[in-house]
Write an enzyme that holds these catalytic residues in place. Sequence first.
Site, mmCIF file in Angstrom:
data_model
loop_
_atom_site.group_PDB
_atom_site.id
_atom_site.type_symbol
_atom_site.label_atom_id
_atom_site.label_comp_id
_atom_site.label_asym_id
_atom_site.label_seq_id
_atom_site.Cartn_x
_atom_site.Cartn_y
_atom_site.Cartn_z
ATOM 1 N N HIS A 243 0.819 -1.208 0.000
ATOM 2 C CA HIS A 243 0.000 0.000 0.000
ATOM 3 C C HIS A 243 0.855 1.261 0.000
ATOM 4 O O HIS A 243 0.630 2.186 -0.781
ATOM 5 C CB HIS A 243 -0.927 -0.010 1.210
ATOM 6 C CG HIS A 243 -1.837 1.171 1.290
ATOM 7 N ND1 HIS A 243 -3.029 1.242 0.595
ATOM 8 C CD2 HIS A 243 -1.735 2.334 1.980
ATOM 9 C CE1 HIS A 243 -3.611 2.404 0.844
ATOM 10 N NE2 HIS A 243 -2.853 3.079 1.690
ATOM 11 N N HIS A 258 3.404 6.138 -1.686
ATOM 12 C CA HIS A 258 4.166 7.215 -1.046
ATOM 13 C C HIS A 258 5.674 6.994 -1.190
ATOM 14 O O HIS A 258 6.425 7.245 -0.249
ATOM 15 C CB HIS A 258 3.758 7.328 0.422
ATOM 16 C CG HIS A 258 2.293 7.563 0.630
ATOM 17 N ND1 HIS A 258 1.705 8.771 0.363
ATOM 18 C CD2 HIS A 258 1.300 6.723 1.030
ATOM 19 C CE1 HIS A 258 0.400 8.682 0.611
ATOM 20 N NE2 HIS A 258 0.140 7.451 1.020
ATOM 21 N N LYS A 301 -4.482 10.210 -8.485
ATOM 22 C CA LYS A 301 -4.172 10.391 -7.062
ATOM 23 C C LYS A 301 -4.258 11.870 -6.746
ATOM 24 O O LYS A 301 -3.527 12.685 -7.316
ATOM 25 C CB LYS A 301 -2.770 9.862 -6.747
ATOM 26 C CG LYS A 301 -2.333 10.025 -5.291
ATOM 27 C CD LYS A 301 -3.036 9.049 -4.361
ATOM 28 C CE LYS A 301 -2.473 9.133 -2.936
ATOM 29 N NZ LYS A 301 -3.074 8.164 -2.011
#
Length: 373
Positions: A243, A258, A301
Amino acid sequence: MCVDSLDSCQSRCGYGTDPNFSCQCNSPCERYGDCCSDYYTLCKGSTSCKGRCGEKYNSQNKCHCNSKCSQYNNCCNDYSNHCGGSSGGQSISDSEIKALSELLYRLDSNKASPSQVVLNPQAQVSDSQTSSQKDLSPKPLFTYLDEASLFSKPTFASFLALLDNYQRQTGQAERFSSAQLAEQDTFLREAISNTEIGRELSAFFLSKGHYSTEKDFIHDLKMMWFGLYSRSSNVKDSSGFEHIFAGEVKKGKVSGFHSWIQFYRLEKKGLMNYYSYSFDGPWTSYPDVLGMQFKWDGYFKQVGSAIMGSSPEFDFALYSLCYIARPGRQCYLSLGGNTLVIQTYTWDNSYYGNGKKFIASAFPATPRAFLTH
């Protein structure tokens, strides 16, 4: 590992009524007659934390096994033994977190220099514009990266080896070969055992009583980061590492994601379309923080925040520090005298070990980051 059974109170004491379970584990079940058979043993009579780590507060329990029991001095005697890692051990103060993060910042010898990574952020947008899905930056984000120098380093190489091990769509089960499982161990060894950053992080948690040995610490990191759980369709399709670092797609949108290294890797392949940025951290060298808008192979995003130019072990250490010390909360770090806030989220639907929680997410908190973690 999921909760053992639908008819047990293992790791469920004090939780609200859940129709997905065949019996319940809170005080109303006594009134309605639908308590699990082990409710009175585990939830009312037990003075042990076995199977109860992270449970919600229940005033009827003789002692408690959640992250606040140390604060209120009402933990069960074996709390540290059973609930080490993300909740056991001595309390960790904000000043200790800031001091350690400054040390890790200074120790990041593998980070990129300004000559090794050249960014072209181009258009900045306001917080109100992050959802517009307008490509305001015609050029790539990365102008230059010294791959030969950076990607040959053991932590970079072992990190990169992990990124192609995942199915990005949630609802698709993840299955790892023996070679891919070995890649997880290699990364943990390189990031924790073989770097000053990792050794300092390990020594800190051992000194606070959260773990007894470095081996225990690394094992817990492997479970919390790489252990699989289900975000969709009741299949084991996700993990904290996937994730946060590899990124996922859920309900037609990018979820997590990230990592500046993954961004560069996909942009080089033509799969990443950088749109704009809404936040740039105060740092004048790497690591820095950028809040970005982008499309990953057609999926948008709104705010993808990432620490830029840092080493993989630095990101991994900061997120692990914050998740273990401040699970599900904001975590205030200090890097070169500047404040960085990391937000972590716990995965509350399944567990590993004796009720420990997997990492759901961790990322640099920007003004809009909370919308799309």
